[in-house]
Design an enzyme around this catalytic site. Structure first.
Site, PDB file in Angstrom:
ATOM      1  CE  LYS A  21      -1.674   1.582   4.163  1.00 30.47           C
ATOM      2  NZ  LYS A  21      -1.443   3.001   4.473  1.00 30.47           N
ATOM      3  CG  ASN A  22       2.211   2.764   3.584  1.00 35.03           C
ATOM      4  OD1 ASN A  22       1.063   3.124   3.297  1.00 35.03           O
ATOM      5  ND2 ASN A  22       2.591   2.517   4.831  1.00 35.03           N
ATOM      6  CB  CYS A 115      -4.811  10.874  11.875  1.00 34.84           C
ATOM      7  SG  CYS A 115      -3.233  10.089  11.970  1.00 34.84           S
ATOM      8  NE  ARG A 120       0.667  10.442  10.240  1.00 29.38           N
ATOM      9  CZ  ARG A 120       0.234   9.546   9.358  1.00 29.38           C
ATOM     10  NH1 ARG A 120      -0.974   9.038   9.474  1.00 29.38           N
ATOM     11  NH2 ARG A 120       0.993   9.159   8.358  1.00 29.38           N
ATOM     12  CG  ASP A 306       3.236   1.588   9.595  1.00 28.89           C
ATOM     13  OD1 ASP A 306       2.896   2.476  10.401  1.00 28.89           O
ATOM     14  OD2 ASP A 306       3.492   1.820   8.399  1.00 28.89           O
ATOM     15  NE  ARG A 398      -7.475   4.624   5.562  1.00 30.49           N
ATOM     16  CZ  ARG A 398      -6.850   5.673   6.058  1.00 30.49           C
ATOM     17  NH1 ARG A 398      -7.224   6.153   7.223  1.00 30.49           N
ATOM     18  NH2 ARG A 398      -5.860   6.246   5.418  1.00 30.49           N
TER      19      ARG A 398
END
Ligand code: EPZ
Length: 419
Positions: A21-22, A115, A120, A306, A398
């Site tokens: 994803k990233n 968030c 952030r 993560d 997500r």
């Protein structure tokens, strides 16, 4: 809204890891740097990719996605406005800023805001782009930028918490079309940044040192379309390693890049797993007894933030005291209270979590708060007595492709139901 219903499970078999994803998200933004078609394969079919498709469409790209491959083409109706309604749902969309400034000479991109994992800020993105010559003002929650020409510069991108993945991406993308040479010092070294560098090079960019803290970029006038294959998702792979550990079940995790997971493999061995690596597979076999460990999250090649939540779930069932120090996002601990509701004994103090291992976790109704916290609750549910219900699974949708199907294929009792 969906929820997951999960029962204690023993796993065995093979899990195939999806594309990262990233890596995909900034690469999608990078397609704004060209007027030609780009084809990106091994793309995970997840919500964040769908959101980025919407953003590219708003900015004037035509995007075709068959669930695996993205084809991104130019259209005649270009815009430079990335609106709040889209950016607030996914911070990665902020990395459209660099490409828009470099290619379309102006941009209006909503500031993403905070968030659940912390404040952030985006100061490093703005600093880097300003140093390349962009004029940037913040007005009514938007970052409004213009630049006649960008000029290469020696830019130091270190911040209070070290390097920044997406600030490095933003500056690297913009510098690819700047005049002259840019040097990014204290660049993020994550595999996702390295992959972006390779993608840009395929487009014709002159980049050296991607994947190291010092990246050199010789600006070019124009970038071409290209084809690119996304690297495996190291965080998804690490999540399945955690699932194997917490359920004390052997798993083969295939189609990964084991070199991207060295810190995670080291920690898993310390906790108590036999790990064998063969080409693109990791074979993980938990031992009969586990030991507590200390984990410190750090920029790559350190242990990834993560995976902090997922490994906290694992350690909550390891006898003894483990200490987790969160050095990237000191407030990324929303999962602590939920794990404690399942019977874990975790105390948070500032950026530390002290995890005292318990004998058992007990199923409960728990609330997912962000992507990785949800993953932690899912794997905790696989090891907990009775039934666990994880609400708000849209967070997990997500970023994880078919997580419940992949888990069920290796024997997990996990079911998606309407909330
Ligand atoms: C990327 O976010 C990832 N997102 C995050 O993945 C990941 O947690 C993070 O890198 C760290 O590895 C994507 O790639 C889309 P940073 P990013 O800028 O780039 C501070 C997930 O679950 N900072 O590297 O936004 C920041 O507050 C997620 O998939 C500044 O101070 O993270 C943090 O402390 C969520 N100023 C540290 O740097 C800035 O301008 C590293 O953040 C930017 C960041």
């Amino acid at each position: 809204m969906d929820k997951f219903v999960i029962y204690k499970s023993t796993l065995s078999g093979v899990v195939k890891i999806s594309g990262s994803k990233n890596t995909t998200l900034p690469i999608m933004a990078a397609t704004l740097l060209t007027d030609q078609e780009c084809k990106i394969s091994n793309v995970p079919d997840i919500m964040d990719i769908r959101t980025m498709i919407k953003i590219l469409e708003v900015l004037g790209k035509q995007v075709i996605f068959d669930g695996k491959t993205l084809i991104i083409k130019p259209t005649k109706r270009e815009s430079v406005v990335a609106p709040y309604r889209l950016v607030r749902t996914m911070r990665a969309s902020f990395c459209c800023l660099g490409p828009l400034i470099a290619k379309r000479k102006k941009a209006k991109v909503s500031l993403p805001g905070g968030c659940v994992i912390g404040v952030r800020p985006v100061d490093l993105h703005i600093k880097g782009l300003r140093e390349l010559g962009a004029e940037i003002i913040i007005e009514k929650g938007y970052c409004i930028a213009k630049a006649k020409n960008l000029h290469g510069k020696h830019i130091y991108l270190g911040g209070a918490f070290g390097s920044s993945v997406l600030a490095t991406a933003n500056v690297m993308m913009a510098a690819s079309l700047a005049q002259g040479q840019t040097i990014i010092e204290y660049a993020a070294c994550e595999p996702e940044v390295e992959a972006l560098g390779k993608f840009l090079k395929k487009m014709g960019a002159q980049i050296y040192g991607e994947g190291t803290p010092l990246i050199k970029i010789d600006g070019v006038k124009k970038l071409e379309g290209c084809e690119f294959d996304i690297i495996p998702d190291r965080i998804e792979a690490g999540t399945f390693i955690a699932a194997s550990l917490i359920t004390r079940s052997p798993l083969e995790i295939k189609e990964v890049q084991p070199l991207h997971l060295t810190s995670v493999i080291e920690i898993s061995k310390k906790i108590g797993a036999d790990i064998v690596i063969k080409d693109k597979s990791i074979f993980i076999k938990p031992k009969s007894s586990f030991k507590p460990v200390n984990i410190v999250t750090l920029p790559y090649p350190g242990f990834p933030t993560d995976l902090q939540a997922q490994f906290m779930a694992v350690l909550s069932l390891v006898k003894g005291v483990s200490l987790i120090t969160e050095k990237i996002y000191p407030d990324r601990f929303m999962h602590v209270a939920e794990l404690n509701r399942m019977g874990a004994n975790i105390q948070r103090s500032g950026p530390y979590a002290i995890v005292e291992g318990v004998d058992k976790l007990y199923g409960a109704e728990v609330m997912a708060s962000d992507l990785r916290a949800s993953a932690a609750l899912v794997i905790a549910g696989l090891a907990a007595e009775n039934k666990t219900e994880v609400f708000r699974v849209y967070h997990i949708d997500r970023g994880y492709e078919c997580i419940e199907e992949k888990l069920r294929q290796v024997g997990a009792k996990i079911y998606r139901e309407k909330q």
